[in-house]
Design a protein around this motif. Structure first.
Motif, PDB file in Angstrom:
ATOM      1  N   TRP A  50      -0.076   0.360 -12.543  1.00 51.44           N
ATOM      2  CA  TRP A  50      -0.526  -0.785 -11.747  1.00 51.44           C
ATOM      3  C   TRP A  50      -1.821  -1.347 -12.328  1.00 51.44           C
ATOM      4  CZ3 TRP A  50       1.719  -4.237  -9.113  1.00 51.44           C
ATOM      5  CH2 TRP A  50       2.808  -3.961  -8.288  1.00 51.44           C
ATOM      6  N   MET A  51      -2.740  -0.475 -12.749  1.00 48.91           N
ATOM      7  CA  MET A  51      -3.997  -0.962 -13.321  1.00 48.91           C
ATOM      8  C   MET A  51      -3.737  -1.741 -14.610  1.00 48.91           C
ATOM      9  SD  MET A  51      -7.132  -1.488 -12.968  1.00 48.91           S
ATOM     10  CE  MET A  51      -7.568  -0.494 -11.576  1.00 48.91           C
ATOM     11  N   VAL A  52      -2.831  -1.247 -15.437  1.00 54.83           N
ATOM     12  CA  VAL A  52      -2.472  -1.965 -16.663  1.00 54.83           C
ATOM     13  C   VAL A  52      -1.864  -3.324 -16.318  1.00 54.83           C
ATOM     14  CG1 VAL A  52      -0.939  -1.940 -18.683  1.00 54.83           C
ATOM     15  CG2 VAL A  52      -2.211   0.135 -18.043  1.00 54.83           C
ATOM     16  N   ILE A  53      -0.964  -3.339 -15.347  1.00 57.14           N
ATOM     17  CA  ILE A  53      -0.333  -4.588 -14.910  1.00 57.14           C
ATOM     18  C   ILE A  53      -1.380  -5.568 -14.379  1.00 57.14           C
ATOM     19  CG2 ILE A  53       1.210  -5.586 -13.141  1.00 57.14           C
ATOM     20  CD1 ILE A  53       2.880  -2.916 -13.468  1.00 57.14           C
ATOM     21  N   ILE A  54      -2.326  -5.077 -13.608  1.00 57.76           N
ATOM     22  CA  ILE A  54      -3.364  -5.940 -13.025  1.00 57.76           C
ATOM     23  C   ILE A  54      -4.268  -6.509 -14.115  1.00 57.76           C
ATOM     24  CG2 ILE A  54      -5.434  -5.913 -11.558  1.00 57.76           C
ATOM     25  CD1 ILE A  54      -3.802  -3.878  -9.755  1.00 57.76           C
ATOM     26  N   VAL A  55      -4.694  -5.668 -15.042  1.00 53.04           N
ATOM     27  CA  VAL A  55      -5.552  -6.161 -16.135  1.00 53.04           C
ATOM     28  C   VAL A  55      -4.794  -7.182 -16.982  1.00 53.04           C
ATOM     29  CG1 VAL A  55      -6.740  -5.493 -18.262  1.00 53.04           C
ATOM     30  CG2 VAL A  55      -7.054  -4.134 -16.192  1.00 53.04           C
ATOM     31  N   ALA A  56      -3.551  -6.856 -17.347  1.00 49.12           N
ATOM     32  CA  ALA A  56      -2.744  -7.803 -18.129  1.00 49.12           C
ATOM     33  C   ALA A  56      -2.490  -9.081 -17.327  1.00 49.12           C
ATOM     34  CB  ALA A  56      -1.421  -7.161 -18.536  1.00 49.12           C
ATOM     35  N   PHE A  88      -5.184  -9.163  -4.824  1.00 48.57           N
ATOM     36  CA  PHE A  88      -4.722  -8.334  -3.714  1.00 48.57           C
ATOM     37  C   PHE A  88      -3.989  -7.091  -4.213  1.00 48.57           C
ATOM     38  CE2 PHE A  88      -2.423  -7.322   0.296  1.00 48.57           C
ATOM     39  CZ  PHE A  88      -3.567  -7.048   1.043  1.00 48.57           C
ATOM     40  N   TRP A  89      -3.308  -7.176  -5.360  1.00 47.21           N
ATOM     41  CA  TRP A  89      -2.756  -5.961  -5.956  1.00 47.21           C
ATOM     42  C   TRP A  89      -3.877  -4.963  -6.230  1.00 47.21           C
ATOM     43  CZ3 TRP A  89       0.988  -8.140 -10.247  1.00 47.21           C
ATOM     44  CH2 TRP A  89       2.209  -8.506  -9.653  1.00 47.21           C
ATOM     45  N   LEU A  90      -5.014  -5.461  -6.702  1.00 47.38           N
ATOM     46  CA  LEU A  90      -6.162  -4.588  -6.969  1.00 47.38           C
ATOM     47  C   LEU A  90      -6.629  -3.916  -5.683  1.00 47.38           C
ATOM     48  CD1 LEU A  90      -8.191  -3.628  -9.137  1.00 47.38           C
ATOM     49  CD2 LEU A  90      -9.611  -5.586  -8.474  1.00 47.38           C
ATOM     50  N   VAL A  91      -6.735  -4.674  -4.607  1.00 49.33           N
ATOM     51  CA  VAL A  91      -7.121  -4.100  -3.314  1.00 49.33           C
ATOM     52  C   VAL A  91      -6.127  -3.019  -2.900  1.00 49.33           C
ATOM     53  CG1 VAL A  91      -7.349  -4.581  -0.837  1.00 49.33           C
ATOM     54  CG2 VAL A  91      -8.383  -6.134  -2.508  1.00 49.33           C
ATOM     55  N   LEU A  92      -4.843  -3.333  -2.956  1.00 50.52           N
ATOM     56  CA  LEU A  92      -3.820  -2.376  -2.548  1.00 50.52           C
ATOM     57  C   LEU A  92      -3.833  -1.126  -3.413  1.00 50.52           C
ATOM     58  CD1 LEU A  92      -0.910  -4.853  -1.767  1.00 50.52           C
ATOM     59  CD2 LEU A  92      -2.217  -3.495  -0.106  1.00 50.52           C
ATOM     60  N   LEU A  93      -4.074  -1.293  -4.698  1.00 53.43           N
ATOM     61  CA  LEU A  93      -4.139  -0.142  -5.598  1.00 53.43           C
ATOM     62  C   LEU A  93      -5.215   0.841  -5.151  1.00 53.43           C
ATOM     63  CD1 LEU A  93      -3.348   1.334  -8.216  1.00 53.43           C
ATOM     64  CD2 LEU A  93      -5.029  -0.101  -9.397  1.00 53.43           C
ATOM     65  N   PHE A  94      -6.374   0.318  -4.753  1.00 53.00           N
ATOM     66  CA  PHE A  94      -7.490   1.185  -4.400  1.00 53.00           C
ATOM     67  C   PHE A  94      -7.436   1.736  -2.977  1.00 53.00           C
ATOM     68  CE2 PHE A  94      -9.319  -0.459  -8.288  1.00 53.00           C
ATOM     69  CZ  PHE A  94      -9.927   0.679  -8.795  1.00 53.00           C
ATOM     70  N   ILE A  95      -6.686   1.092  -2.089  1.00 47.12           N
ATOM     71  CA  ILE A  95      -6.617   1.634  -0.722  1.00 47.12           C
ATOM     72  C   ILE A  95      -5.370   2.488  -0.491  1.00 47.12           C
ATOM     73  CG2 ILE A  95      -7.981  -0.259   0.230  1.00 47.12           C
ATOM     74  CD1 ILE A  95      -5.294  -1.181   1.601  1.00 47.12           C
ATOM     75  N   THR A  96      -4.411   2.431  -1.417  1.00 45.59           N
ATOM     76  CA  THR A  96      -3.173   3.181  -1.272  1.00 45.59           C
ATOM     77  C   THR A  96      -3.407   4.642  -1.625  1.00 45.59           C
ATOM     78  OG1 THR A  96      -1.898   1.216  -1.791  1.00 45.59           O
ATOM     79  CG2 THR A  96      -0.786   3.300  -2.076  1.00 45.59           C
ATOM     80  N   PRO A  97      -2.852   5.585  -0.891  1.00 43.64           N
ATOM     81  CA  PRO A  97      -1.929   5.400   0.223  1.00 43.64           C
ATOM     82  C   PRO A  97      -2.671   4.961   1.479  1.00 43.64           C
ATOM     83  CG  PRO A  97      -2.337   7.735  -0.083  1.00 43.64           C
ATOM     84  CD  PRO A  97      -3.100   6.999  -1.164  1.00 43.64           C
ATOM     85  N   ALA A  98      -2.065   4.062   2.187  1.00 43.34           N
ATOM     86  CA  ALA A  98      -2.663   3.536   3.414  1.00 43.34           C
ATOM     87  C   ALA A  98      -1.556   3.197   4.389  1.00 43.34           C
ATOM     88  CB  ALA A  98      -3.496   2.293   3.109  1.00 43.34           C
ATOM     89  N   ASP A  99      -1.835   3.407   5.661  1.00 41.14           N
ATOM     90  CA  ASP A  99      -0.848   3.055   6.681  1.00 41.14           C
ATOM     91  C   ASP A  99      -0.790   1.535   6.835  1.00 41.14           C
ATOM     92  OD1 ASP A  99      -3.082   2.366   8.203  1.00 41.14           O
ATOM     93  OD2 ASP A  99      -2.950   4.130   9.481  1.00 41.14           O
ATOM     94  N   THR A 100       0.175   1.076   7.593  1.00 44.47           N
ATOM     95  CA  THR A 100       0.377  -0.364   7.767  1.00 44.47           C
ATOM     96  C   THR A 100      -0.840  -1.039   8.386  1.00 44.47           C
ATOM     97  OG1 THR A 100       2.748   0.004   7.993  1.00 44.47           O
ATOM     98  CG2 THR A 100       1.906  -2.121   8.746  1.00 44.47           C
ATOM     99  N   ALA A 101      -1.459  -0.411   9.371  1.00 43.92           N
ATOM    100  CA  ALA A 101      -2.632  -1.012  10.015  1.00 43.92           C
ATOM    101  C   ALA A 101      -3.768  -1.208   9.008  1.00 43.92           C
ATOM    102  CB  ALA A 101      -3.104  -0.142  11.179  1.00 43.92           C
ATOM    103  N   THR A 102      -3.978  -0.240   8.150  1.00 43.60           N
ATOM    104  CA  THR A 102      -5.031  -0.357   7.130  1.00 43.60           C
ATOM    105  C   THR A 102      -4.707  -1.485   6.165  1.00 43.60           C
ATOM    106  OG1 THR A 102      -5.514   2.001   7.322  1.00 43.60           O
ATOM    107  CG2 THR A 102      -6.260   0.898   5.324  1.00 43.60           C
TER     108      THR A 102
END
Length: 155
Positions: A50-56, A88-102
């Motif tokens: 995911w980090m590679v995908i985000i940077v690219a 937002f992919w970057l945000v999700l990458l760093f908070i995952t795993p996270a429940d739906t509310a988070t």
């Protein structure tokens, strides 16, 4: 959107063409695609990949948003949402795993920072033009969102 591949990417595969809140629609596409791809192919969509995908995606997004902005005659046209998707992919990458509310809170905080543009986001938005400017202010909004979560988790 189909006039050039850069437009397809910059306009979030059509999500940015929504007549109502295109940035929010692009962020929703980011959320949906992150969830589906990570769930369907977890062996490929690892945190490192995911980090590679985000940077690219950020680098390609500079080109796509610059080209699309020039072709549309507006440097940061509202229909360009690739910046929201990558950030937002970057945000999700760093908070995952996270429940739906988070994840909902992450979505709301990110949209807040992207729309309100508190300092220095507004400064970057004015200072940097072209594709880099389009992409960079959303990365800063992602940083602010992650900062909120870092502070929240320490309380």
């Amino acid at each position: 959107m189909l006039a050039h591949p850069s437009h397809l990417l910059a306009q979030g595969f059509g999500s940015g063409l929504s007549p109502v809140m295109p940035g929010t629609m692009g962020t929703l596409l980011a959320w949906l695609s992150f969830a589906v791809l990570s769930t369907r192919w977890p062996e490929f969509f690892t945190p490192f990949n995911w980090m590679v995908i985000i940077v690219a995606g950020f680098v390609v997004g500079i080109w796509a948003c610059d080209r699309t902005g020039r072709d549309m005659g507006i440097a940061d046209h509202g229909s360009m949402v690739w910046d929201e998707i990558i950030a937002f992919w970057l945000v999700l990458l760093f908070i995952t795993p996270a429940d739906t509310a988070t994840q909902v809170w992450a979505f709301l905080w990110f949209r807040f920072f992207d729309m309100v543009k508190p300092p220095p986001i507004a400064h970057f938005d004015r200072r940097f033009k072209g594709g880099f400017g389009v992409m960079w202010d959303d990365i800063v909004a992602a940083f602010y969102t992650l900062l909120v979560f870092a502070i929240w988790r320490t309380l």
